[in-house]
Design a protein around this motif. Structure first.
Motif, PDB file in Angstrom:
ATOM      1  N   ALA A 177      -9.816   9.541  15.868  1.00  0.00           N
ATOM      2  CA  ALA A 177     -10.230  10.168  14.614  1.00  0.00           C
ATOM      3  C   ALA A 177     -11.736  10.400  14.618  1.00  0.00           C
ATOM      4  O   ALA A 177     -12.212  11.482  14.243  1.00  0.00           O
ATOM      5  N   LYS A 178     -12.474   9.413  15.055  1.00  0.00           N
ATOM      6  CA  LYS A 178     -13.933   9.543  15.113  1.00  0.00           C
ATOM      7  C   LYS A 178     -14.335  10.621  16.113  1.00  0.00           C
ATOM      8  O   LYS A 178     -15.195  11.457  15.833  1.00  0.00           O
ATOM      9  N   ARG A 179     -13.702  10.605  17.288  1.00  0.00           N
ATOM     10  CA  ARG A 179     -14.018  11.585  18.340  1.00  0.00           C
ATOM     11  C   ARG A 179     -13.773  13.013  17.868  1.00  0.00           C
ATOM     12  O   ARG A 179     -14.532  13.926  18.179  1.00  0.00           O
ATOM     13  N   HIS A 180     -12.711  13.220  17.084  1.00  0.00           N
ATOM     14  CA  HIS A 180     -12.378  14.550  16.575  1.00  0.00           C
ATOM     15  C   HIS A 180     -13.112  14.895  15.277  1.00  0.00           C
ATOM     16  O   HIS A 180     -12.958  15.992  14.764  1.00  0.00           O
ATOM     17  N   GLY A 181     -13.882  13.948  14.750  1.00  0.00           N
ATOM     18  CA  GLY A 181     -14.668  14.197  13.554  1.00  0.00           C
ATOM     19  C   GLY A 181     -13.875  14.206  12.253  1.00  0.00           C
ATOM     20  O   GLY A 181     -14.327  14.774  11.267  1.00  0.00           O
ATOM     21  N   HIS A 182     -12.724  13.551  12.235  1.00  0.00           N
ATOM     22  CA  HIS A 182     -11.909  13.520  11.019  1.00  0.00           C
ATOM     23  C   HIS A 182     -12.372  12.393  10.101  1.00  0.00           C
ATOM     24  O   HIS A 182     -12.647  11.294  10.549  1.00  0.00           O
ATOM     25  N   VAL A 202      -2.906  -3.888  17.507  1.00  0.00           N
ATOM     26  CA  VAL A 202      -4.348  -3.767  17.301  1.00  0.00           C
ATOM     27  C   VAL A 202      -4.925  -2.725  18.261  1.00  0.00           C
ATOM     28  O   VAL A 202      -5.746  -1.893  17.859  1.00  0.00           O
ATOM     29  N   ASN A 203      -4.505  -2.734  19.500  1.00  0.00           N
ATOM     30  CA  ASN A 203      -4.973  -1.732  20.467  1.00  0.00           C
ATOM     31  C   ASN A 203      -4.600  -0.323  20.025  1.00  0.00           C
ATOM     32  O   ASN A 203      -5.403   0.611  20.140  1.00  0.00           O
ATOM     33  N   TYR A 204      -3.394  -0.164  19.497  1.00  0.00           N
ATOM     34  CA  TYR A 204      -2.945   1.145  19.006  1.00  0.00           C
ATOM     35  C   TYR A 204      -3.830   1.613  17.853  1.00  0.00           C
ATOM     36  O   TYR A 204      -4.315   2.745  17.851  1.00  0.00           O
ATOM     37  N   VAL A 205      -4.056   0.739  16.883  1.00  0.00           N
ATOM     38  CA  VAL A 205      -4.869   1.102  15.723  1.00  0.00           C
ATOM     39  C   VAL A 205      -6.292   1.463  16.164  1.00  0.00           C
ATOM     40  O   VAL A 205      -6.868   2.447  15.699  1.00  0.00           O
ATOM     41  N   GLN A 206      -6.859   0.704  17.072  1.00  0.00           N
ATOM     42  CA  GLN A 206      -8.209   0.991  17.561  1.00  0.00           C
ATOM     43  C   GLN A 206      -8.266   2.328  18.293  1.00  0.00           C
ATOM     44  O   GLN A 206      -9.237   3.072  18.172  1.00  0.00           O
ATOM     45  N   LYS A 207      -7.213   2.643  19.043  1.00  0.00           N
ATOM     46  CA  LYS A 207      -7.157   3.929  19.745  1.00  0.00           C
ATOM     47  C   LYS A 207      -7.120   5.082  18.742  1.00  0.00           C
ATOM     48  O   LYS A 207      -7.853   6.063  18.892  1.00  0.00           O
ATOM     49  N   ARG A 267      -3.810  15.750  15.907  1.00  0.00           N
ATOM     50  CA  ARG A 267      -5.050  15.647  16.681  1.00  0.00           C
ATOM     51  C   ARG A 267      -5.428  14.216  16.951  1.00  0.00           C
ATOM     52  O   ARG A 267      -5.882  13.872  18.040  1.00  0.00           O
ATOM     53  N   ILE A 268      -5.258  13.358  15.950  1.00  0.00           N
ATOM     54  CA  ILE A 268      -5.643  11.949  16.092  1.00  0.00           C
ATOM     55  C   ILE A 268      -4.767  11.257  17.127  1.00  0.00           C
ATOM     56  O   ILE A 268      -5.238  10.407  17.872  1.00  0.00           O
ATOM     57  N   GLN A 269      -3.511  11.610  17.205  1.00  0.00           N
ATOM     58  CA  GLN A 269      -2.594  10.953  18.126  1.00  0.00           C
ATOM     59  C   GLN A 269      -2.798  11.365  19.575  1.00  0.00           C
ATOM     60  O   GLN A 269      -2.378  10.652  20.477  1.00  0.00           O
TER      61      GLN A 269
END
Length: 67
Positions: free
Chosen positions: A17-22, A7-12, A64-66
């Protein structure tokens, strides 16, 4: 513990994704389904990531998301 880590991984990944605007969908279902698949033990973590989190993200977006 494994479910909490998942769950922590998925939330990260979702936050990245949100931070990078994807515009990718990483819903709570990815957390739920992934935790169930991890518990079953039939798939590797990488296979579960592909099926539940990455889905159709391009290699460029996924990199980018990772990060």
């Amino acid at each position: 513990v494994a479910a909490d880590e998942w769950v922590n991984y998925v939330q990260k990944i979702r936050a990245n994704a949100k931070r990078h605007g994807h515009k990718v969908v990483i819903s709570p279902r990815a957390s739920i389904a992934g935790a169930k698949l991890l518990a079953a033990g039939d798939l590797t973590r990488e296979e579960i990531i592909e099926a539940c989190v990455r889905k159709g993200a391009t290699d460029e977006v996924w990199q980018r998301i990772q990060s």
